[in-house]
Design an enzyme around this catalytic site. Structure first.
Site, PDB file in Angstrom:
ATOM      1  CB  SER A  12      -0.900   0.020   1.172  1.00 48.72           C
ATOM      2  OG  SER A  12      -1.935  -1.086   1.162  1.00 48.72           O
TER       3      SER A  12
HETATM    4  N1  SAH Z   1      -0.947  -4.779   4.147  1.00 47.13           N
HETATM    5  C1  SAH Z   1      -0.333  -5.028   2.825  1.00 47.13           C
HETATM    6  C2  SAH Z   1      -1.399  -4.606   1.574  1.00 47.13           C
HETATM    7  C3  SAH Z   1      -1.321  -5.832   0.854  1.00 47.13           C
HETATM    8  S1  SAH Z   1      -2.475  -5.607  -0.515  1.00 47.13           S
HETATM    9  C4  SAH Z   1       0.955  -4.591   2.794  1.00 47.13           C
HETATM   10  O1  SAH Z   1       1.405  -3.422   3.727  1.00 47.13           O
HETATM   11  O2  SAH Z   1       1.688  -4.668   2.045  1.00 47.13           O
HETATM   12  C5  SAH Z   1      -3.853  -6.698   0.015  1.00 47.13           C
HETATM   13  C6  SAH Z   1      -3.658  -7.976   0.410  1.00 47.13           C
HETATM   14  O3  SAH Z   1      -4.880  -8.769   0.826  1.00 47.13           O
HETATM   15  C7  SAH Z   1      -2.887  -9.097  -0.784  1.00 47.13           C
HETATM   16  O4  SAH Z   1      -1.856  -9.636  -0.294  1.00 47.13           O
HETATM   17  C8  SAH Z   1      -4.187  -9.981  -0.871  1.00 47.13           C
HETATM   18  O5  SAH Z   1      -3.689 -11.250  -1.166  1.00 47.13           O
HETATM   19  C9  SAH Z   1      -4.885 -10.175   0.645  1.00 47.13           C
HETATM   20  N2  SAH Z   1      -6.185 -10.505   0.289  1.00 47.13           N
HETATM   21  C10 SAH Z   1      -7.134 -10.490  -0.346  1.00 47.13           C
HETATM   22  N3  SAH Z   1      -8.356 -10.860  -0.225  1.00 47.13           N
HETATM   23  C11 SAH Z   1      -7.920 -11.341   1.212  1.00 47.13           C
HETATM   24  C12 SAH Z   1      -8.789 -12.316   2.224  1.00 47.13           C
HETATM   25  N4  SAH Z   1     -10.238 -12.510   1.904  1.00 47.13           N
HETATM   26  N5  SAH Z   1      -8.229 -12.796   3.029  1.00 47.13           N
HETATM   27  C13 SAH Z   1      -6.989 -12.474   3.442  1.00 47.13           C
HETATM   28  N6  SAH Z   1      -6.072 -11.899   2.628  1.00 47.13           N
HETATM   29  C14 SAH Z   1      -6.621 -11.124   1.404  1.00 47.13           C
END
Ligand code: SAH
Length: 214
Positions: A65
């Site tokens: 993000s």
């Molecule tokens: N907090 C992360 C942001 C990653 S983007 C950071 O700081 O880098 C969002 C993430 O959510 C992705 O890795 C994706 O695989 C995950 N995601 C999407 N749907 C999800 C779900 N239902 N349960 C768990 N993770 C999920």
């Protein structure tokens, strides 16, 4: 090799200043931005981009993000040391690291096996120790560890999953981007057994929160 230099620290200080100018006021959050080596959460060929206020691809179709978004969501959580926090969407682990630096006890769920494994191995190398990393579906939350002081969702949720609301303490805070491209940053505070107070904070863009079909 974990290579963190004065140059990187200087860039982090500048990033913290940028975030402050954009409206981040929580001193502990800004301090965490100064301390977490964001460049190590990304492929080394993208190092030059690590301290710009931008989201970035981390593989497996996912993104780390934007720093402003991480800081903004962290600020909305009003983290107190010792808070028990559930994160949905571990991804690169940067947001998770931020919460650990804010002295929270963090439980973080990721649904992509590859990312889950990579980030679970990586964070301890930085000395960052969440309480638990979970491979699973964030729509269900983590009932066995509920209730939580806060829950943060870092993927775009088409709706607010009921289990997450149920797993908040009274007084607890759920920070979740709701909708599809863009999402509206939403804060739900649980004010009673069945009462929730909702506040919204404008548009953000996240990769979608995916539902497993099994
Ligand atoms: N907090 C992360 C942001 C990653 S983007 C950071 O700081 O880098 C969002 C993430 O959510 C992705 O890795 C994706 O695989 C995950 N995601 C999407 N749907 C999800 C779900 N239902 N349960 C768990 N993770 C999920």
């Amino acid at each position: 090799m974990l290579n963190d230099t004065h140059k990187h620290k200087g860039m982090r200080n500048q990033l913290a200043n940028v975030l402050q100018r954009k409206g981040i006021t929580d001193a502990a959050v800004l301090e965490a931005v100064r301390n977490i080596p964001r460049h190590l959460f990304m492929d080394s060929s993208f190092e030059d981009h690590a301290y710009q206020d931008k989201a970035f691809p981390i593989g497996a179709g996912q993104t780390i993000s934007q720093p402003f978004t991480v800081a903004f969501q962290s600020q909305l959580l009003q983290v107190k040391p010792g808070d028990k926090i559930l994160e949905i969407g571990t991804g690169s682990g940067y947001q998770c690291a931020m919460l650990v630096k804010l002295k929270a006890r963090v439980y973080s769920i990721e649904r992509q096996l590859e990312l889950f494994k990579k980030t679970s191995r990586f964070l301890p190398k930085l000395g960052i120790r969440p309480k638990q990393m979970i491979f699973g579906d964030g729509y269900k939350g983590l009932p066995e560890e509920a209730p939580f002081d806060s829950i943060i969702v870092t993927a775009g949720a088409p709706f607010i999953p009921k289990p997450l609301m149920a797993q908040l303490k009274i007084g607890g805070r759920l920070v979740i981007p709701v909708g599809s491209d863009p999402q509206i940053m939403t804060l739900l505070v649980r004010t009673g057994e069945k009462e929730f107070e909702k506040t919204t904070f404008g548009e953000f863009r996240f990769v979608p929160m995916l539902e497993d079909k099994n």
